[in-house]
Design an enzyme around this catalytic site. Structure first.
Site, PDB file in Angstrom:
ATOM      1  N   ASP A 105      -1.054   3.100  -0.560  1.00 51.78           N
ATOM      2  CA  ASP A 105      -0.956   3.156   0.893  1.00 51.78           C
ATOM      3  C   ASP A 105       0.497   3.236   1.364  1.00 51.78           C
ATOM      4  O   ASP A 105       1.265   2.288   1.198  1.00 51.78           O
ATOM      5  CB  ASP A 105      -1.614   1.893   1.460  1.00 51.78           C
ATOM      6  CG  ASP A 105      -1.546   1.800   2.967  1.00 51.78           C
ATOM      7  OD1 ASP A 105      -1.435   2.855   3.613  1.00 51.78           O
ATOM      8  OD2 ASP A 105      -1.618   0.669   3.486  1.00 51.78           O
ATOM      9  N   ASP A 286       0.498   8.628   6.576  1.00 50.79           N
ATOM     10  CA  ASP A 286      -0.176   7.438   6.060  1.00 50.79           C
ATOM     11  C   ASP A 286      -1.304   7.791   5.101  1.00 50.79           C
ATOM     12  O   ASP A 286      -2.388   8.183   5.512  1.00 50.79           O
ATOM     13  CB  ASP A 286      -0.715   6.628   7.246  1.00 50.79           C
ATOM     14  CG  ASP A 286      -1.250   5.263   6.849  1.00 50.79           C
ATOM     15  OD1 ASP A 286      -1.274   4.961   5.638  1.00 50.79           O
ATOM     16  OD2 ASP A 286      -1.635   4.500   7.749  1.00 50.79           O
TER      17      ASP A 286
END
Length: 396
Positions: A105, A286
């Site tokens: 992430d 992201d």
């Protein structure tokens, strides 16, 4: 060492907690390491879909092996694709190594996995770290809390040896969840954050920084290739860029600040008309966010122009009409990155097609968009910590 659940509960009560709200769950040189990612889809809470997931996991067992070319230092892990929405890969923690599957992430900085002492039911459906079985584990008597868009957790900290393929981070600080919720239907065990150190809420050096500090990688970069339609092929690579994963030119975009993977975006347009990001805005790259997210009013306006019909929290279009829908252009640093309808529409478990763009309720002083996997599947992305920039190119 951890002794009893009672002692851990006492620490949790005595320590003050910090909260982090994230909007998403939320590479040609030597020593390139490529880690396979697994694409998964959030499963609905139905008996039939849980059975489908269990059958899929049995039929597609995660075989652990490594391959490397004789004339290359690239190390590649195998992939396991579950469905469509999230990407995850395997790591190990401890001595001897215990294997976990985590979401890589770029929207967060911390590593955490479930603890053997976790009291939440969701932990029992995931791999839990058994600290007593690791000879290199050290307990840190500090607790923390973290909240993501899809769930929240609280836990205690520890240090141990973490391996990502052939890369080894010694004495790595990481979190061990004691309570967690919202992750019941997600196949990955934990999260491995790849953002800047200032985004860490456990107060340690993130694993990517440790890998560079300890000399495990030569170049201060990592990159993502996210497969679009095939169940295999996704990778995250550390220490360099493999040019075979993209075509054309790799365009570099400077970060707004060397704090997050956020860049300036010029505008968002369709068929030559600006539909959002009037006068410029911010865009966060992201990998932990499945969809593209933006301010609710601007997203709703874009969805109306597409002709999508709201149904619950999603907006649907006819699957037969996807090829006729307009592309959405994201202009970043003067370069257009078109996203065709085939890329921004997703087919759900019922065979219906919805738009992979969602409005968020978070109010910020600056218009901010999150360019998640829907965008990053189309564009190979390089995250350059050494020069505080992101590289984008058409994925193959």
């Amino acid at each position: 060492m951890l002794r009893t659940r009672t002692s851990l509960s006492t620490w949790s009560q005595e320590r003050s907690m910090k909260w982090l709200v994230l909007l998403g769950l939320v590479a040609s040189s030597e020593c390139i390491v490529k880690i396979p990612l697994t694409r998964v889809q959030i499963m609905r809470k139905t008996h039939s879909e849980k059975k489908m997931l269990n059958n899929f996991l049995k039929e597609h067992a995660y075989s652990l092996y490594q391959t490397s070319s004789p004339d290359s230092n690239i190390t590649t892990h195998p992939l396991r694709n579950i469905k469509d929405m999230f990407y995850m890969g395997n790591i190990t923690i401890g001595t001897p190594p215990q294997e976990f599957q985590v979401a890589f992430d770029t929207g967060s900085s911390d590593l955490w996995v479930p603890s053997y002492f976790c009291i939440s039911p969701t932990c029992y459906s995931h791999v839990m770290f058994r600290h007593l079985e690791s000879s290199t584990f050290q307990l840190i008597t500090k607790t923390f809390k973290t909240e993501y868009g899809s769930g929240k957790m609280q836990g205690v900290l520890g240090r141990d040896t973490v391996r990502i393929g052939d890369l080894v981070s010694i004495d790595q600080l990481f979190g061990l969840s004691l309570e967690q919720s919202g992750f019941e239907e997600l196949p990955f065990d934990g999260v491995l954050g790849l953002s800047y150190p200032n985004m860490s809420f456990i107060g340690g050096i993130p694993i990517f920084d440790n890998l560079k500090k300890q000399g495990a990688i030569s170049e201060y970069v990592f990159a993502f290739y996210l497969s679009k339609s095939k169940p295999e092929g996704s990778v995250v690579m550390f220490g360099g860029v493999d040019k075979s994963y993209y075509q054309g030119t790799l365009n570099w975009v400077p970060l707004i600040q060397a704090r997050t993977w956020c860049v300036h975006m010029d505008r968002i347009s369709m068929e030559g008309q600006t539909v959002a990001c009037y006068g410029g805005c911010e865009a966060l790259m992201d990998t932990g966010a499945s969809l593209i997210q933006g301010p609710g009013n601007l997203v709703n306006n874009t969805l109306r122009l597409i002709g999508a019909t709201p149904q619950g929290s999603k907006h649907y279009v006819s699957c037969s009409a996807v090829n006729t829908l307009p592309s959405i252009n994201f202009t970043i640093n003067g370069i257009n990155y078109p996203l065709p309808a085939q890329a921004y529409t997703i087919k759900d478990s019922s065979g219906n097609c919805y738009i992979g763009i969602r409005g968020n309720r978070v109010s910020t002083s600056t218009e901010t968009w999150i360019l998640g996997d829907v965008f990053l599947r189309q564009y190979f992305s390089v995250f350059d910590r050494g020069n505080d920039r992101i590289g984008l190119a058409q994925a193959v």
